[in-house]
Scaffold this motif. Structure first.
Motif, PDB file in Angstrom:
ATOM      1  N   GLY A   1     -17.403   4.573  15.944  1.00  0.00           N
ATOM      2  CA  GLY A   1     -18.123   5.809  16.202  1.00  0.00           C
ATOM      3  C   GLY A   1     -18.036   6.830  15.089  1.00  0.00           C
ATOM      4  N   GLU A   2     -17.319   6.471  14.033  1.00  0.00           N
ATOM      5  CA  GLU A   2     -17.102   7.436  12.961  1.00  0.00           C
ATOM      6  C   GLU A   2     -18.108   7.193  11.825  1.00  0.00           C
ATOM      7  OE1 GLU A   2     -12.913   9.120  11.360  1.00  0.00           O
ATOM      8  OE2 GLU A   2     -13.326   7.038  10.858  1.00  0.00           O
ATOM      9  N   THR A   3     -18.456   8.271  11.133  1.00  0.00           N
ATOM     10  CA  THR A   3     -19.317   8.119   9.959  1.00  0.00           C
ATOM     11  C   THR A   3     -18.567   8.545   8.715  1.00  0.00           C
ATOM     12  OG1 THR A   3     -21.311   8.539  11.229  1.00  0.00           O
ATOM     13  CG2 THR A   3     -21.469   8.803   8.853  1.00  0.00           C
ATOM     14  N   LEU A   4     -18.445   7.606   7.787  1.00  0.00           N
ATOM     15  CA  LEU A   4     -17.811   7.902   6.513  1.00  0.00           C
ATOM     16  C   LEU A   4     -18.902   7.943   5.457  1.00  0.00           C
ATOM     17  CD1 LEU A   4     -15.399   7.947   4.436  1.00  0.00           C
ATOM     18  CD2 LEU A   4     -15.593   5.450   4.421  1.00  0.00           C
ATOM     19  N   ALA A   5     -18.992   9.059   4.753  1.00  0.00           N
ATOM     20  CA  ALA A   5     -19.944   9.123   3.653  1.00  0.00           C
ATOM     21  C   ALA A   5     -19.212   8.837   2.355  1.00  0.00           C
ATOM     22  CB  ALA A   5     -20.595  10.498   3.600  1.00  0.00           C
ATOM     23  N   VAL A   6     -19.727   7.889   1.592  1.00  0.00           N
ATOM     24  CA  VAL A   6     -19.149   7.609   0.280  1.00  0.00           C
ATOM     25  C   VAL A   6     -20.108   8.175  -0.752  1.00  0.00           C
ATOM     26  CG1 VAL A   6     -18.314   5.851  -1.306  1.00  0.00           C
ATOM     27  CG2 VAL A   6     -18.076   5.519   1.151  1.00  0.00           C
ATOM     28  N   LEU A   7     -19.569   9.137  -1.512  1.00  0.00           N
ATOM     29  CA  LEU A   7     -20.415   9.926  -2.387  1.00  0.00           C
ATOM     30  C   LEU A   7     -20.083   9.613  -3.835  1.00  0.00           C
ATOM     31  CD1 LEU A   7     -22.202  12.189  -1.140  1.00  0.00           C
ATOM     32  CD2 LEU A   7     -20.585  13.812  -2.077  1.00  0.00           C
ATOM     33  N   GLY A   8     -21.085   9.635  -4.683  1.00  0.00           N
ATOM     34  CA  GLY A   8     -20.802   9.410  -6.098  1.00  0.00           C
ATOM     35  C   GLY A   8     -22.076   9.059  -6.837  1.00  0.00           C
ATOM     36  N   GLU A   9     -22.038   9.249  -8.174  1.00  0.00           N
ATOM     37  CA  GLU A   9     -23.250   8.944  -8.928  1.00  0.00           C
ATOM     38  C   GLU A   9     -23.320   7.454  -9.227  1.00  0.00           C
ATOM     39  OE1 GLU A   9     -22.923  11.575 -12.355  1.00  0.00           O
ATOM     40  OE2 GLU A   9     -20.775  11.318 -12.277  1.00  0.00           O
ATOM     41  N   SER A  10     -24.434   7.033  -9.853  1.00  0.00           N
ATOM     42  CA  SER A  10     -24.599   5.608 -10.166  1.00  0.00           C
ATOM     43  C   SER A  10     -23.438   5.129 -11.022  1.00  0.00           C
ATOM     44  CB  SER A  10     -25.897   5.380 -10.941  1.00  0.00           C
ATOM     45  OG  SER A  10     -26.898   6.220 -10.483  1.00  0.00           O
ATOM     46  N   GLY A  11     -22.925   3.963 -10.732  1.00  0.00           N
ATOM     47  CA  GLY A  11     -21.841   3.408 -11.528  1.00  0.00           C
ATOM     48  C   GLY A  11     -20.466   3.859 -11.090  1.00  0.00           C
ATOM     49  N   SER A  12     -20.406   4.621  -9.983  1.00  0.00           N
ATOM     50  CA  SER A  12     -19.093   5.101  -9.545  1.00  0.00           C
ATOM     51  C   SER A  12     -18.353   4.036  -8.749  1.00  0.00           C
ATOM     52  CB  SER A  12     -19.257   6.359  -8.700  1.00  0.00           C
ATOM     53  OG  SER A  12     -20.015   6.064  -7.553  1.00  0.00           O
ATOM     54  N   GLY A  13     -19.037   2.950  -8.399  1.00  0.00           N
ATOM     55  CA  GLY A  13     -18.381   1.866  -7.686  1.00  0.00           C
ATOM     56  C   GLY A  13     -18.596   1.897  -6.190  1.00  0.00           C
ATOM     57  N   LYS A  14     -19.424   2.835  -5.718  1.00  0.00           N
ATOM     58  CA  LYS A  14     -19.585   2.950  -4.271  1.00  0.00           C
ATOM     59  C   LYS A  14     -20.326   1.760  -3.664  1.00  0.00           C
ATOM     60  CE  LYS A  14     -23.450   6.289  -4.742  1.00  0.00           C
ATOM     61  NZ  LYS A  14     -23.960   5.785  -6.017  1.00  0.00           N
ATOM     62  N   SER A  15     -21.378   1.304  -4.360  1.00  0.00           N
ATOM     63  CA  SER A  15     -22.119   0.141  -3.847  1.00  0.00           C
ATOM     64  C   SER A  15     -21.317  -1.144  -4.003  1.00  0.00           C
ATOM     65  CB  SER A  15     -23.454  -0.018  -4.577  1.00  0.00           C
ATOM     66  OG  SER A  15     -24.304   1.037  -4.256  1.00  0.00           O
ATOM     67  N   VAL A  16     -20.596  -1.252  -5.099  1.00  0.00           N
ATOM     68  CA  VAL A  16     -19.800  -2.465  -5.335  1.00  0.00           C
ATOM     69  C   VAL A  16     -18.738  -2.606  -4.242  1.00  0.00           C
ATOM     70  CG1 VAL A  16     -18.227  -3.618  -6.928  1.00  0.00           C
ATOM     71  CG2 VAL A  16     -20.245  -2.447  -7.806  1.00  0.00           C
ATOM     72  N   THR A  17     -18.121  -1.495  -3.867  1.00  0.00           N
ATOM     73  CA  THR A  17     -17.144  -1.528  -2.787  1.00  0.00           C
ATOM     74  C   THR A  17     -17.794  -2.056  -1.507  1.00  0.00           C
ATOM     75  OG1 THR A  17     -16.129   0.426  -3.762  1.00  0.00           O
ATOM     76  CG2 THR A  17     -15.428  -0.163  -1.542  1.00  0.00           C
ATOM     77  N   ALA A  18     -18.993  -1.533  -1.220  1.00  0.00           N
ATOM     78  CA  ALA A  18     -19.697  -1.961  -0.007  1.00  0.00           C
ATOM     79  C   ALA A  18     -20.036  -3.448  -0.066  1.00  0.00           C
ATOM     80  CB  ALA A  18     -20.976  -1.143   0.167  1.00  0.00           C
ATOM     81  N   GLN A  19     -20.480  -3.898  -1.232  1.00  0.00           N
ATOM     82  CA  GLN A  19     -20.835  -5.314  -1.356  1.00  0.00           C
ATOM     83  C   GLN A  19     -19.598  -6.198  -1.238  1.00  0.00           C
ATOM     84  OE1 GLN A  19     -23.199  -5.699  -4.928  1.00  0.00           O
ATOM     85  NE2 GLN A  19     -24.732  -4.274  -4.141  1.00  0.00           N
ATOM     86  N   ALA A  20     -18.453  -5.675  -1.670  1.00  0.00           N
ATOM     87  CA  ALA A  20     -17.210  -6.426  -1.504  1.00  0.00           C
ATOM     88  C   ALA A  20     -16.869  -6.540  -0.022  1.00  0.00           C
ATOM     89  CB  ALA A  20     -16.077  -5.758  -2.273  1.00  0.00           C
ATOM     90  N   ILE A  21     -17.107  -5.474   0.736  1.00  0.00           N
ATOM     91  CA  ILE A  21     -16.845  -5.521   2.172  1.00  0.00           C
ATOM     92  C   ILE A  21     -17.755  -6.552   2.836  1.00  0.00           C
ATOM     93  CG2 ILE A  21     -16.968  -4.226   4.341  1.00  0.00           C
ATOM     94  CD1 ILE A  21     -16.342  -1.697   2.704  1.00  0.00           C
ATOM     95  N   MET A  22     -19.035  -6.541   2.435  1.00  0.00           N
ATOM     96  CA  MET A  22     -19.993  -7.489   3.003  1.00  0.00           C
ATOM     97  C   MET A  22     -19.732  -8.914   2.528  1.00  0.00           C
ATOM     98  SD  MET A  22     -22.062  -6.300   5.109  1.00  0.00           S
ATOM     99  CE  MET A  22     -23.324  -7.554   5.242  1.00  0.00           C
TER     100      MET A  22
END
Lengths: 314, 345
Positions: free
Chosen positions: B50-71
């Motif tokens: 039920g919680e929403t975590l926002a991961v914030l950062g500009e391109s190349g900050s690693g936010k998408s890579v982290t998500a893809q690692a989770i997936m």
């Protein structure tokens, strides 16, 4: 869809007229006298020569000659006669079948071998299999048909027969049905197989990099399903263009293969036609080839609409 | 604990205080010709139902890579995960077999992507693509699965779902396509939904509708939502907590209210100040000086120091740890107190 097909066929008319006129003019410009060639070394009666020249309109200007020829086709379905008096349609009927068989066998071999090798290479990208396949396609591209034809004829036709005692690949003629076409079909398809392999490999590799493949993986689908269902369908689209256009190339390129394997096709006939300056034969064959190109392209475009829903013809 | 069956893990029953999803000291690097690119360097965050975590950062900050690692959808190689844990209900996903991982992917943790047009397969109807989830994972027949797809399209409020189920992705507008993407991702009631810049490709009014839809779906199903974005405006309304990423690290980690009230890291502060505001119309928009670092050639000490207005000598030499500020709040800045106090730059 129906209207689209009709429009495409109407567009084919100027293409056909242009192509035939062009070829007609080229044969017209060839040096040498076709009637003189008929008799070989023998002396000819000038009166008879004059009659024949008149009968075949050889003294008329180019455009008038062309008009006689093309009006015959349009109004009477008459593709003209050879200088020996045989109607061109009759001459080509059986030969067209031989070349068409050869080209279709080559096309099927090309599609099956090229796609399978290409997919295999793409799925093993960067590994030994991939490198081996790419290297062999390069080899295939660099061997001329003239060489591969004779070599395979010797190895698979003659030697294999000696070793096994049975004729697996006939080396000449068309007497054994589809079997007769296997070896010449492969020789004819050789270079195309190499190109299609490379095209297939690139296409699948590129497709597998796209976002919707990532989505399919994220959906929790197996790798087999991701590639087989989501990747393949998209990767195949560009191959259809190549295969369609290649049918025409295969028919046009059959001259050498037909000569090596002694197949009585239009390629052989085209060569003789050019040699003897038999305008009706040359133009007749070219007309057929142009028609094959046009129809093959139309089929390709229609297949596109089936394979890619983003393309619709009104 | 069984490594292959997540459903039997003890945490499932709500035992202990293990969060729904916990990323622990995750490192992801890419092996390239130019060298090893360290895209994620020790990221930790957690998410509860039920919680929403926002991961914030500009391109190349690693936010998408982290998500893809989770997936588990990183291409490995070139990517590799030398260190770290991704615990889902107590089980480390990185230790699971490929098959077990596939069972989690899409069914229990699912993801939506930035550009729905390229993320949907162009040659299959949207109904086919949504119903595929039910056919493959639930063994439904075509007709039932298709009925489910219509139901889902209704749920994400696609008008005339029944008529449009056999349309192709290119026949929909951008917002509708993203709704289809969402329908597909929530098809099997996942416990975690990762939305990677779900509204970036959309225009502003549609952005709001999509965010509203996500928030509503989350309320209905109590799933955890990870919202990856570079848009602070999107975050404020829906997020419970925020993790700000810079150069592959989390630089600030806090409940959303705290961050908006007073950021504790100069980078967060810079991001907040670069939001256009109506009362500053006509004035030049604030921009953080300099460029994000080259991941192949990272600055020494704190990765942000070349761009930082609070920089002191030790920032160039010592990488700051994640300082605990209070309860759920952390900042990777030696001078977080000064930042918090809002000393002038």
């Amino acid at each position: 869809m129906g209207r689209y097909i009709i429009r495409r066929l109407i567009q084919a008319v100027p293409v056909l007229l242009g192509a035939t006129l062009f070829i007609f003019a080229i044969v017209f410009a060839l040096p040498g006298d076709p009637i003189a060639a008929l008799a070989g070394e023998k002396r000819q009666d000038p009166n008879i020569v004059a009659i024949i020249r008149d009968q075949y309109h050889l003294n008329d200007p180019l455009l008038l000659q062309y008009w006689y020829y093309i009006s015959g086709i349009i109004f009477r379905g008459d593709f003209g006669k050879t200088f020996a008096g045989v109607p061109v349609t009759q001459l080509l009927a059986g030969k067209l079948q031989v070349t068409l068989n050869l080209a279709l066998v080559a096309l099927v071999l090309e599609a099956v071998i090229g796609v399978v090798l290409g997919l295999w290479a793409a799925l093993r990208r960067g590994r030994a299999t991939d490198t081996a396949i790419l290297a062999s396609t390069l080899l295939l591209i660099s061997i001329p048909t003239l060489v591969s034809g004779f070599v395979l004829q010797l190895w698979l036709g003659v030697w294999l027969k000696q070793v096994t005692g049975t004729e697996i690949f006939p080396i000449a003629g068309t007497t054994q049905g589809i079997k007769s076409y296997l070896l010449p079909g492969f020789v004819l398809a050789g270079v195309s197989i190499a190109y299609l392999t490379r095209l297939t490999r690139t296409s699948l590799v590129e497709t597998l990099r796209s976002d919707y493949i990532r989505t399919a993986t994220a959906k929790g689908l197996s790798r087999r399903r991701v590639i087989g269902r989501h990747g393949l369908r998209n990767a195949l689209i560009p191959l259809v263009t190549y295969l369609g256009a290649d049918l025409g190339n295969l028919m046009g390129g059959a001259v050498i293969t037909e000569t090596i394997f002694n197949l009585p096709g239009i390629g052989n006939q085209l060569y003789q036609g050019v040699y003897l300056r038999e305008q009706p034969i040359v133009v007749g064959i070219v007309t057929i080839l142009v028609l094959v190109y046009i129809v093959a392209n139309l089929v390709v475009d229609l297949m596109y609409a089936v394979l890619d829903p983003r393309i619709r013809y009104e | 604990m069984s490594k292959t069956s997540l459903r039997t893990s003890p945490a499932e029953g709500g035992l202990g205080d293990e969060p729904l999803l916990a990323v622990e000291d995750l490192h992801v690097e890419f092996v390239t010709r130019a060298g090893i690119v360290r895209a994620v360097n020790g990221v930790s965050y957690s998410l509860n139902p039920g919680e929403t975590l926002a991961v914030l950062g500009e391109s190349g900050s690693g936010k998408s890579v982290t998500a893809q690692a989770i997936m588990g959808i990183l291409d490995m190689p070139p990517a590799r995960i030398p260190k770290g844990e991704i615990r889902f209900r107590g089980t480390d996903l990185l230790k699971l077999s490929d098959e077990a991982r596939t069972q989690v992917r899409g069914q229990r943790i699912s993801m939506i992507f930035q550009d729905a047009l390229s993320a949907l397969n162009p040659v299959f109807t949207v109904g086919w693509q949504i119903s595929e989830m039910f056919r493959v994972h639930r063994g439904m027949n075509k007709r039932d699965a298709m009925a489910k797809a219509v139901e889902l399209m209704d749920r994400v409020r696609i008008p005339a779902a029944k008529q449009r189920v056999n349309d192709y992705p290119h026949q929909f507008s951008g917002g509708m396509r993203q709704r289809i993407m969402i329908a597909m991702s929530i098809a099997l009631d996942p416990e975690v939904l990762i939305a990677d810049e779900p509204t970036t490709a959309l225009d502003v009014t549609v952005q709001a509708q999509i965010m509203e839809l996500l928030a509503e779906l989350q309320r209905e199903s109590n799933m955890g939502l990870i919202l990856i974005t570079h848009d602070l405006g999107v975050v404020a309304d829906v997020a419970d907590k925020i993790a700000v990423m810079y150069a592959g690290r989390i630089v600030e980690n806090a409940p959303v209210y705290d961050i908006y009230r007073a950021p504790a890291h100069p980078y967060t502060k810079g991001l907040l100040e670069s939001i256009p505001r109506v009362d500053q119309k006509g004035q030049e928009l604030y921009a953080i000086k300099g460029l994000p670092p080259n991941l192949l050639d990272m600055p020494t000490g704190c990765a942000f120091h070349p761009r930082c207005p609070y920089r002191q000598d030790n920032c160039v030499t010592d990488a700051p740890p994640l300082y605990g500020i209070s309860g759920a709040r952390n900042s990777a800045c030696h001078y977080w107190r000064e930042v918090l106090d809002g000393d002038p730059r």
